[in-house]
Design an enzyme around this catalytic site. Sequence first.
Site, PDB file in Angstrom:
ATOM      1  N   HIS A   1      -5.418   3.077   7.075  1.00 52.69           N
ATOM      2  CA  HIS A   1      -4.287   2.606   7.869  1.00 52.69           C
ATOM      3  C   HIS A   1      -3.337   3.740   8.252  1.00 52.69           C
ATOM      4  O   HIS A   1      -3.127   4.667   7.481  1.00 52.69           O
ATOM      5  CB  HIS A   1      -3.489   1.550   7.088  1.00 52.69           C
ATOM      6  CG  HIS A   1      -4.273   0.299   6.896  1.00 52.69           C
ATOM      7  ND1 HIS A   1      -4.123  -0.494   5.798  1.00 52.69           N
ATOM      8  CD2 HIS A   1      -5.221  -0.278   7.653  1.00 52.69           C
ATOM      9  CE1 HIS A   1      -4.948  -1.522   5.896  1.00 52.69           C
ATOM     10  NE2 HIS A   1      -5.615  -1.419   7.014  1.00 52.69           N
TER      11      HIS A   1
ATOM     12  N   TYR B   1       5.424  -9.548 -11.194  1.00 52.89           N
ATOM     13  CA  TYR B   1       4.236  -9.449 -12.034  1.00 52.89           C
ATOM     14  C   TYR B   1       3.314  -8.412 -11.404  1.00 52.89           C
ATOM     15  O   TYR B   1       2.796  -8.627 -10.316  1.00 52.89           O
ATOM     16  CB  TYR B   1       3.518 -10.794 -12.115  1.00 52.89           C
ATOM     17  CG  TYR B   1       4.318 -11.858 -12.835  1.00 52.89           C
ATOM     18  CD1 TYR B   1       4.161 -12.044 -14.212  1.00 52.89           C
ATOM     19  CD2 TYR B   1       5.217 -12.668 -12.147  1.00 52.89           C
ATOM     20  CE1 TYR B   1       4.901 -13.011 -14.886  1.00 52.89           C
ATOM     21  CE2 TYR B   1       5.954 -13.636 -12.808  1.00 52.89           C
ATOM     22  CZ  TYR B   1       5.794 -13.807 -14.175  1.00 52.89           C
ATOM     23  OH  TYR B   1       6.517 -14.760 -14.841  1.00 52.89           O
TER      24      TYR B   1
ATOM     25  N   GLY C   1      11.036  -7.043 -11.961  1.00 53.38           N
ATOM     26  CA  GLY C   1      10.707  -8.393 -12.401  1.00 53.38           C
ATOM     27  C   GLY C   1       9.490  -9.016 -11.754  1.00 53.38           C
ATOM     28  O   GLY C   1       9.182 -10.183 -12.003  1.00 53.38           O
TER      29      GLY C   1
ATOM     30  N   GLU D   1       0.820  -1.212   0.000  1.00 47.13           N
ATOM     31  CA  GLU D   1       0.000   0.000   0.000  1.00 47.13           C
ATOM     32  C   GLU D   1       0.855   1.264   0.000  1.00 47.13           C
ATOM     33  O   GLU D   1       2.046   1.234   0.328  1.00 47.13           O
ATOM     34  CB  GLU D   1      -1.043  -0.018   1.119  1.00 47.13           C
ATOM     35  CG  GLU D   1      -0.529   0.216   2.500  1.00 47.13           C
ATOM     36  CD  GLU D   1      -1.625   0.086   3.572  1.00 47.13           C
ATOM     37  OE1 GLU D   1      -2.718  -0.425   3.320  1.00 47.13           O
ATOM     38  OE2 GLU D   1      -1.345   0.508   4.697  1.00 47.13           O
TER      39      GLU D   1
ATOM     40  N   ARG E   1       7.602  -3.611 -11.029  1.00 41.60           N
ATOM     41  CA  ARG E   1       7.479  -4.166 -12.379  1.00 41.60           C
ATOM     42  C   ARG E   1       8.860  -4.247 -13.022  1.00 41.60           C
ATOM     43  O   ARG E   1       9.239  -5.273 -13.575  1.00 41.60           O
ATOM     44  CB  ARG E   1       6.532  -3.292 -13.204  1.00 41.60           C
ATOM     45  CG  ARG E   1       6.038  -3.933 -14.480  1.00 41.60           C
ATOM     46  CD  ARG E   1       5.047  -3.039 -15.202  1.00 41.60           C
ATOM     47  NE  ARG E   1       3.749  -2.958 -14.519  1.00 41.60           N
ATOM     48  CZ  ARG E   1       3.149  -1.820 -14.168  1.00 41.60           C
ATOM     49  NH1 ARG E   1       3.718  -0.659 -14.417  1.00 41.60           N
ATOM     50  NH2 ARG E   1       1.975  -1.846 -13.572  1.00 41.60           N
TER      51      ARG E   1
END
Lengths: 425, 614
Positions: B280, B305, B303, B238, B300
């Site tokens: 939060h 996904y 590496g 987050e 990203r």
Amino acid sequence: MAQKAIREAQGKKMIARLLKEYDGGKYTVEDSFISVSPETDLEALPKEYPWLDSTKVVVKPDQLIKRRGKNNLLLLDARWNEAREWISERMQTEITIDGVTGLLDHFIIEPYIKHDEDDEYYVAITSVREGDNILFYHRGGVDVGDVDEKAEKMLVPIGDFPSASDIEKNLLGYLNDERKGIVAGFIEVLFKLYADCHFAYLEINPLVVVDDRVHILDLAAKLDSTADFLCKTKWDGIEFPSPFGRVLTEDEAYIEELDSKTGSSLKLTILNPKGRVWTMVAGGGASVIYADTITDLGYMDEMANYGEYSGDPNEEFTYKYARTILDCMTREIDPRGKFLLIGGAIANFTDVASTFKGIIRALKEYRQKLIDNKVKIFVRRGGPNYKEGLRQMKELGQTLGVPIEVFGPEAHMTKIVKLALKGGN
Amino acid sequence: MKTATNKPDYVLFDRTTRAFIYNMQTKAVQRMLDFDYASKREIPSVAAIINPTGSDSYSKFFFGPQEILLPVYKSMQTAAEKCPDADVMINFASFRSAADATLEALQLPQIRTVVIIAEGVPERKMKEVIARAKELNKVIIGPATIGGIVAGAFKIGNTGGTIENILESKLHRPGSVGCVSNSGGLSNETYNIIARNTDGLYEGIAIGGDRFPGTTLVDHLLRFEKNPAIKMLVALGEVGGNDEYEIVKALQEKKITKPLVIWVTGTCAKAFKTEVQFGHAGAKADLEMETADAKNKALREAGAYVPDSFDDYDKLINEVYTGLVKEGVIIPAPEPEIPKIPVDYDTALKSKMIRKPANFVSSISDDRGEECLYGNKTISQVVREGLGIGGTISLLWFKRLMPQYALKFIEMCLIITADHGPAVSGAHNCIVATRAGKDLVSSLVSGLLTIGPRFGGAIDGAAQMISEAYDTNTPPAQFVAEMKKKGVNIQGIGHRVKSTHNPDLRVTLIKEYAQQNFKETPLLNYALEVEKITTTKRDNLILNVDGCIGVCFADLLRNEMTKEEADEYIRMGALNGLFVLGRSIGLIGHHLDQKRLKQGLYRHPWDDIAFLNE
């Protein structure tokens, strides 16, 4: 509950009041600060603070605004009548800083401390996972630049308190011997106060030394508001103002008040009252994801609100929360119609059917307005008793006269966002 | 009992893990045991409950259909000595004491992991906890978390929600995915996504939403990386902080090599012009690099996904999983059979699945709502409407609110029966008991126990006798004659000192009130006819105060309800109740009086006892 910024005047007063508890009175700092709000009678101030007539003053807004010097929000070395005029001209006027527009309504007045540029230093203490970082730079003031790059840094592991000689060795290499002693001793005490009063951030820029006295000319600070139960006396009722520019609308203030009355959480921020995409999402985490997805799908400008309800609010609170959002979204008709996303993840404890009861009550009440505004409703939720909750929503959809599409955990949480905004594609 | 075995570092919880629950969290414990049973664990995952405000005892729980006892200890130390195999502490202490309780738990050598549930633990306190845990090489999960779960092995507290959800999300048996998120609220959602798009969760941890969580996202990912049973990683980060950059670093340094699908939430922050604190404490971006967009991009590039939006999170997880199955890295296991878990009685009742006749009935008061009801009135209504003691008795004894004249009459009776001096049986007994050192209730009861046919019972007796004679249309003269013949005293007739010439003012008061305010007073009239006859025989055979109250009250009841109902109330002892209640006031007075006067033990003098020892 988090790190929250405090007003400069209150921070300075707190330091001035408490410093002696940590050094037995070795250091004293100025405690003549005047907070000015729209209710303050400027004419009456000199009576209460006679030093205003004899001392030159500094005035600046005290509303958590950064870089006031650079933004022309600083009056230095002024007589009281000049200061009074300066405040009167600015009080309750709108200004825009870094794209944020807000009302000026809090100022701080303090004695002007005559000093040379060489007397200005930069000190900050920041909280990190391992402990706290003390930052020091032997130049201070508005043009200090990138302190992260330039300042000397010293990590104090949690539970440790650095001695003046540690501080001198690690941070004060550029100061002359006399100054080293004064500044090191002061930082030693300041750190104790910072730790004991549960500060989460403390920045003094500049810290000024004139003769052998230390002056905190400019202060920015945050407290860890969760430590309230430990620091009640020390904080002495300190307030946590909203960030600059954030003036609550009537509806936001209403929800904030509602929130304060329940152990549950009810939050509402209106982003764009003319926006066509409205959300009523359960859960802090899920609400962010719904807002993200609306943004990610390119509808940032249409996003009307951010908010969440969580912690199992009872039917009455859910009803009032829902009603407020429905009211906001049906005030102005947009011929293209509007979307209401009643979303949420799979709840841990919250009884879905019973929270939906309050929402359904509000939807029924706003039936006609929802029809007039061409509102389409999309529901997605899971958790305890969700089947019953979804059944009630489906049933409502058949009688309300407003289309309601209903999904459970079999559908991806944000499916309804795409369905609403892109017809599912 | 055996002590915690040497498990690999990457295993925090498995099918043999046993935990302490700090604070009486019976619901959470039951949820854990239900999960245990569904997972076919042999022993419950809860070793003991630590209840710092209680005392050592046991608490009852279900393990499947069977009831078991779990020990409850007051101190952590005792719990540790008694249950050396427990190596996890699930700390449900409040935000005030959570940090201190955790520090105490960390000191126990057997404890390897502490989970802090509370939200709002001061950051500085938490940093102390983190430093201490690091020093001792122990693991903290939380604060501000729901916990975590190892599918089919061990579940922390309330993780996974209801048992239906646990089964739907296939958390009762292991899959191949390791999952870590900040949010506990979203953990169920993530496990649901994993269940629908892969062979299921292996382990899931919610690190909690605080700025300084005990362990971070990367800590758990690195742990999952080492665990050979985990083939694929899923994470949900987050906005705020820079934990995700630790993941980036671990990816770059090849410390994380298993495929990782991750999404950082909070991309909407750019839509907010001023600072908005999300749910939060940690979710706030102070710097550009702390934004969700920046983090997603960095991940990203390293590496991982990363979908374009949370909306594609499920599809990407599915894609990566399908790839792993094709490669033969994951071989989906057949679904195990799920043991049937009995539904909790409360849940079943709520969902209208079952019904059961109640063992108890009650129809006069109800304390289930916001405020207790006397009949159909809330207590505050009774007070605000000035219904008084009369109204209260009317509602609670007779289940109706009688008119004002009746309420006043009830109160009048209570006042008149409240006391009759220290010499009468009840007061005497009460005083003797008090002086023997007995407490208020004992002394009161000692006095009340004298109430019966000879003392105080005349109210009841008179009402019954007179109404029977009246109802059978017996002429008063005949009634008096019959009684005389039977040798029975007419109850409520006769006084020790009062007579026709020296009337009892209390009787006059009641009589006149009844005659003036009651709709009709047939029983009183009948009793007065009887009195006329008896006083001709002896002038002290007057209608006495007990008799007058008895017949008037019977008249009152017949005024306000059917004759049958009224008779039933008298048969059940309502009039006796009136005397008992009224006289209790006086008896309590005598008890307090004797105590106040510091009266010592009473011993009856010998000279007042005729010893008939022959």
